[in-house]
Design a protein around this motif. Structure first.
Motif, mmCIF file in Angstrom:
data_model
loop_
_atom_site.group_PDB
_atom_site.id
_atom_site.type_symbol
_atom_site.label_atom_id
_atom_site.label_comp_id
_atom_site.label_asym_id
_atom_site.label_seq_id
_atom_site.Cartn_x
_atom_site.Cartn_y
_atom_site.Cartn_z
ATOM 1 N N THR A 274 0.822 -1.211 0.000
ATOM 2 C CA THR A 274 0.000 0.000 0.000
ATOM 3 C C THR A 274 0.857 1.262 0.000
ATOM 4 O OG1 THR A 274 -1.744 -1.204 1.170
ATOM 5 C CG2 THR A 274 -1.850 1.199 1.233
ATOM 6 N N ALA B 228 2.570 1.670 -3.416
ATOM 7 C CA ALA B 228 1.599 2.172 -4.395
ATOM 8 C C ALA B 228 1.353 3.664 -4.174
ATOM 9 C CB ALA B 228 0.292 1.394 -4.292
ATOM 10 N N ARG C 58 2.116 6.655 -6.893
ATOM 11 C CA ARG C 58 1.020 7.508 -7.370
ATOM 12 C C ARG C 58 1.288 8.988 -7.137
ATOM 13 N NH1 ARG C 58 -4.809 5.582 -6.056
ATOM 14 N NH2 ARG C 58 -5.175 6.515 -8.084
ATOM 15 N N TYR D 34 0.163 1.111 -12.517
ATOM 16 C CA TYR D 34 0.714 -0.031 -11.784
ATOM 17 C C TYR D 34 0.332 0.053 -10.309
ATOM 18 C CZ TYR D 34 3.807 -3.682 -10.184
ATOM 19 O OH TYR D 34 4.286 -4.831 -9.623
ATOM 20 N N ALA D 35 0.377 1.253 -9.754
ATOM 21 C CA ALA D 35 0.022 1.439 -8.352
ATOM 22 C C ALA D 35 -1.420 1.001 -8.095
ATOM 23 C CB ALA D 35 0.222 2.898 -7.950
ATOM 24 N N TRP D 36 -2.304 1.311 -9.018
ATOM 25 C CA TRP D 36 -3.692 0.895 -8.866
ATOM 26 C C TRP D 36 -3.788 -0.627 -8.817
ATOM 27 C CZ3 TRP D 36 -7.210 -1.981 -11.636
ATOM 28 C CH2 TRP D 36 -8.538 -1.881 -11.202
ATOM 29 N N MET E 258 -1.408 -2.592 -7.880
ATOM 30 C CA MET E 258 -0.813 -3.007 -6.605
ATOM 31 C C MET E 258 -1.841 -2.957 -5.481
ATOM 32 S SD MET E 258 2.952 -1.242 -6.451
ATOM 33 C CE MET E 258 3.471 -2.118 -4.980
#
Length: 104
Positions: free
Chosen positions: A30, A33, A37, A93-95, A97
């Motif tokens: 978390t 990510a 972001r 990618y963060a989303w 993750m």
């Protein structure tokens, strides 16, 4: 009787807090990510950038923990990280993750 109720109430509060606290691995995913972001969300993510960010976040979160605990957390992280797509942005990618963090 009041003493027993107080002890049981404290135990219930403690158990609720433990169950609501994310695991070390979930915290790492978390936080990584979140960093991706906010730092440069529209940049194409590279393996090097991802590794550097994961290393930094892992050290911040688990640096005070025993080595075995930190290593187990990283193994759990590695098991759920999605494969990076070619030229995928940090934000995209963060989303993914964050979706993977649900599996931890």
């Amino acid at each position: 009787m009041d003493n027993i109720n107080a002890i049981l109430g404290d135990l219930d509060d403690t158990l609720a807090r433990i169950l609501d606290t994310p695991s070390w691995a979930q915290q790492i995913v978390t936080a990584t990510a979140g960093h991706l972001r906010t730092e440069d969300p529209f940049l194409a993510l590279t393996d090097e950038d991802l590794t550097a960010t994961l290393d930094m976040v892992t050290e911040l979160i688990t640096g005070h923990l025993p080595t075995a605990v930190a290593e187990e957390a990283m193994q759990r992280v590695a098991a759920v990280l999605p494969q990076r797509h070619y030229r995928e942005t940090c934000d995209a990618y963060a989303w993914r993750m964050l979706q993977a963090a649900r599996a931890i």
